[in-house]
Scaffold this active site. Structure first.
Site, mmCIF file in Angstrom:
data_model
loop_
_atom_site.group_PDB
_atom_site.id
_atom_site.type_symbol
_atom_site.label_atom_id
_atom_site.label_comp_id
_atom_site.label_asym_id
_atom_site.label_seq_id
_atom_site.Cartn_x
_atom_site.Cartn_y
_atom_site.Cartn_z
ATOM 1 N N GLY A 79 -1.543 9.060 -5.339
ATOM 2 C CA GLY A 79 -1.467 8.826 -6.789
ATOM 3 C C GLY A 79 -1.320 7.355 -7.119
ATOM 4 N N GLY B 135 0.412 4.633 -7.534
ATOM 5 C CA GLY B 135 1.748 4.118 -7.250
ATOM 6 C C GLY B 135 2.005 2.779 -7.906
ATOM 7 N N LYS C 93 -3.220 -2.812 -12.786
ATOM 8 C CA LYS C 93 -2.832 -2.657 -11.373
ATOM 9 C C LYS C 93 -1.696 -3.637 -11.096
ATOM 10 C CE LYS C 93 -5.100 -2.565 -6.820
ATOM 11 N NZ LYS C 93 -6.408 -2.682 -6.161
ATOM 12 N N ASP D 39 -9.047 8.307 -0.731
ATOM 13 C CA ASP D 39 -8.458 7.954 -2.032
ATOM 14 C C ASP D 39 -9.013 6.622 -2.540
ATOM 15 O OD1 ASP D 39 -6.841 7.192 0.328
ATOM 16 O OD2 ASP D 39 -5.722 6.006 -1.127
ATOM 17 N N ASP E 175 -10.989 -0.269 -5.350
ATOM 18 C CA ASP E 175 -9.817 -0.585 -4.525
ATOM 19 C C ASP E 175 -10.110 -1.664 -3.492
ATOM 20 O OD1 ASP E 175 -8.376 1.098 -6.061
ATOM 21 O OD2 ASP E 175 -7.657 2.380 -4.449
HETATM 22 P P1 AMP Z 1 -4.175 1.433 -1.208
HETATM 23 O O1 AMP Z 1 -4.247 1.431 0.281
HETATM 24 O O2 AMP Z 1 -3.900 0.091 -1.831
HETATM 25 O O3 AMP Z 1 -5.344 2.090 -1.831
HETATM 26 O O4 AMP Z 1 -2.888 2.277 -1.605
HETATM 27 C C1 AMP Z 1 -2.614 3.546 -1.079
HETATM 28 C C2 AMP Z 1 -1.530 4.212 -1.884
HETATM 29 O O5 AMP Z 1 -0.334 3.422 -1.867
HETATM 30 C C3 AMP Z 1 -1.859 4.419 -3.346
HETATM 31 O O6 AMP Z 1 -1.314 5.640 -3.725
HETATM 32 C C4 AMP Z 1 -1.173 3.270 -4.017
HETATM 33 O O7 AMP Z 1 -0.877 3.537 -5.362
HETATM 34 C C5 AMP Z 1 0.065 3.111 -3.179
HETATM 35 N N1 AMP Z 1 0.603 1.742 -3.218
HETATM 36 C C6 AMP Z 1 0.046 0.637 -2.679
HETATM 37 N N2 AMP Z 1 0.820 -0.437 -2.911
HETATM 38 C C7 AMP Z 1 1.880 -0.025 -3.624
HETATM 39 C C8 AMP Z 1 3.039 -0.661 -4.167
HETATM 40 N N3 AMP Z 1 3.261 -1.957 -4.023
HETATM 41 N N4 AMP Z 1 3.910 0.112 -4.842
HETATM 42 C C9 AMP Z 1 3.711 1.429 -4.990
HETATM 43 N N5 AMP Z 1 2.667 2.083 -4.501
HETATM 44 C C10 AMP Z 1 1.749 1.375 -3.821
HETATM 45 MG MG MG Z 2 -6.167 2.809 -3.218
#
Ligand code: AMP
Ligand code: MG
Length: 494
Positions: free
Chosen positions: A94, A96, A117, A256, A266
């Site tokens: 989700g 995050g 973001k 995702d 992303d």
């Molecule tokens: P990503 O690899 O950047 O696509 O992120 C994978 C998951 O981790 C997604 O659900 C993001 O929303 C969550 N996420 C990445 N960085 C953060 C952060 N600093 N705080 C909270 N959630 C994060």
């Molecule tokens: Mg992502």
């Protein structure tokens, strides 16, 4: 009244996502930052979206872009999704650190979503802080806008804002928030999330939502779910083929991080390759090279297979028929990838007609490039000169290319009869002069983070907004890194 004299207009946004079941999103509270400041607003994109750039750049606009306060009618949500990360299923990911502000209809009549973001923790943050560091924000801004300028489907960057706060990563880093725009932020993982609940009505609702947004034609089909799947497969095959043609390595092709729309999404540890090597991996965390350059088509198909599994209950009323239809839809990937990739290669080499032997010609070029560690972008650009096409200039490429050049020139004789100047011009329209060179991206980020100097960011953005055109004075942006400038690894920075 003159348009200049009108008061700046706040955006009018819908929040279409809330048509979906309420367990698919969360309306969290905002997490204001102390000292937001605008780094950059994409005025051209704002206009395309029908948004008032003066309002966005003003105090209320800045407050929205920083996630501090929303104008009337803007009600953000964080959305839920699941996903396979490096092959392992995570049922609860989700947004995050993203907030979907809502959607607008752009000047061309298409629905576009606007998302922050790095705007702070959400219900899906798990242990994360919900924030983004300045470096990754600038990287995503520059790379996504370059991708758009290259003509490759992508999310866009509308704004970058600094927060005045620091985020804890390996060190304390300046924080920032990116505003990005996508035709939707639905991912393969969104479908996985809903499918896992084994609630066919909800899955049908998500499918209808996605079809209405991306593929209304599919409603004309007798089997909309199957048609939708086929079209997502085709869009992804085409996207990845186009990445391959410019040497783009996404770096984290988790399910995702794959958009249903076929837009690149992303931007994390992604990078463009300099010297041609199919095994290239930049992402520090990708130890096995799962997302290496050459693996990208295979991985895309793997991800689409997860999408097909999620859609299975909707493909047919006949349970036995479902996997057959899924396999049939997935089989479209290779055909489509092949077509877009080889047609793209043909265009890169100035060929208008198709010949069976072309693929062998391409393969030999790539082998020669790999053996000589030739720069991918530079090689194709060097070929795009009339004097190289005709053989007048024999020194544009290293001697190892001579036999291949001979073959290529013979092949050109059998092509259409365009004069060399016209052919070279067409080649320069598909072979970029400039890509966001990794070493320059890193240097640009260092300037911003360490010196607060955004001039390199602005310069690179300007040069890369016109990637196919040589820009006098900016020659260094076309050059590969020197031996001591090479960047080995890139990081997610999350
Ligand atoms: P990503 O690899 O950047 O696509 O992120 C994978 C998951 O981790 C997604 O659900 C993001 O929303 C969550 N996420 C990445 N960085 C953060 C952060 N600093 N705080 C909270 N959630 C994060
Ligand atoms: Mg992502």
């Amino acid at each position: 009244m003159d348009e200049q004299q009108q008061a700046p207009m706040p955006p009018v946004m819908a929040q279409s996502f809330t048509q979906l079941p309420e367990w698919m999103y969360d309306r969290g509270p905002l997490s204001p930052v102390t000292a937001p400041a605008l780094i950059r607003l994409n005025g051209t994109l704002a206009a395309e979206l029908g948004l008032d750039a003066r309002w966005l750049a003003g105090p209320q606009g800045l407050a929205m872009l920083a996630g501090n306060s929303m104008p009337a009618g803007v009600e953000p949500v964080a959305t839920a999704y699941a996903g396979h990360q490096f092959g392992y299923y995570n049922p609860a990911l989700g947004d995050g650190r993203a907030l979907l502000l809502g959607d607008v209809r752009d000047r061309a009549g298409h629905v576009r979503e606007i998302q922050l973001k790095g705007a702070g923790p959400t219900a899906f943050s798990r242990r994360g802080d919900g924030r983004a560091a300045l470096g990754p924000v600038l990287r995503e801004y520059l790379l996504s806008e370059t991708m758009a300028a290259l003509g490759i489907p992508t999310t866009r960057a509308l704004a970058a804002v600094s927060t005045g706060e620091r985020v804890q990563r390996e060190t304390l880093l300046p924080g920032a928030i990116l505003t990005r725009v996508a035709s939707s932020h639905l991912r393969v993982g969104t479908f996985q999330y809903v499918a896992a609940r084994r609630d066919p009505a909800a899955l049908r609702q998500l499918l209808d939502f996605a079809i209405a947004r991306h593929d209304p034609q599919a409603l004309q089909s007798a089997t909309p779910a199957l048609t939708f799947l086929e079209n997502v497969v085709a869009a992804q095959a085409s996207l990845v083929a186009r990445w391959m043609l410019v040497g783009f390595i996404h770096g984290v092709m988790n399910t995702d991080n794959m958009a249903i729309s076929g837009e690149t999404i992303d931007y994390g540890p992604c990078a463009f390759m300099d010297e041609y090597d199919p095994a290239t991996v930049f992402s520090f965390i990708d130890e096995q090279g799962r997302y290496a350059y050459t693996n990208q088509p295979t991985i895309a198909l793997w991800n689409l297979t997860r999408l097909a599994e999620a859609l299975l209950p909707l493909l047919s009323d006949d349970e036995d028929e479902r996997p057959v239809l899924a396999r049939q839809a997935l089989s479209g990937f290779n055909t489509r990838f092949h077509t877009v990739y080889f047609d793209g290669m043909r265009a890169k080499l100035g060929l208008a007609l198709r010949q069976d032997a072309d693929e062998a010609l391409f393969a030999t070029l790539l082998e020669t490039m790999q053996q000589t560690r030739a720069d991918l972008t530079g090689t194709f650009r060097a070929l795009s000169q009339p004097s190289v096409l005709t053989g007048e200039d024999m020194s544009a490429l290293p001697p190892a290319f001579a036999p291949w050049l001979e073959r290529w020139r013979q092949r050109l004789q059998q092509d259409d009869s365009r004069p060399p100047e016209a052919r070279a011009q067409a080649m320069r329209a598909v072979n970029p002069c400039y890509i966001p060179r990794n070493h320059l991206v890193e240097a640009m980020i260092r300037s911003a983070v360490e010196q607060g100097d955004f001039t390199p960011f602005e310069t690179m953005l300007a040069v890369l907004s016109n990637p196919y055109e040589e820009q006098p004075g900016h020659e260094r942006f076309a050059l590969p890194p020197g031996a001591d400038e090479r960047v080995r690894y890139t990081f997610c920075g999350t």
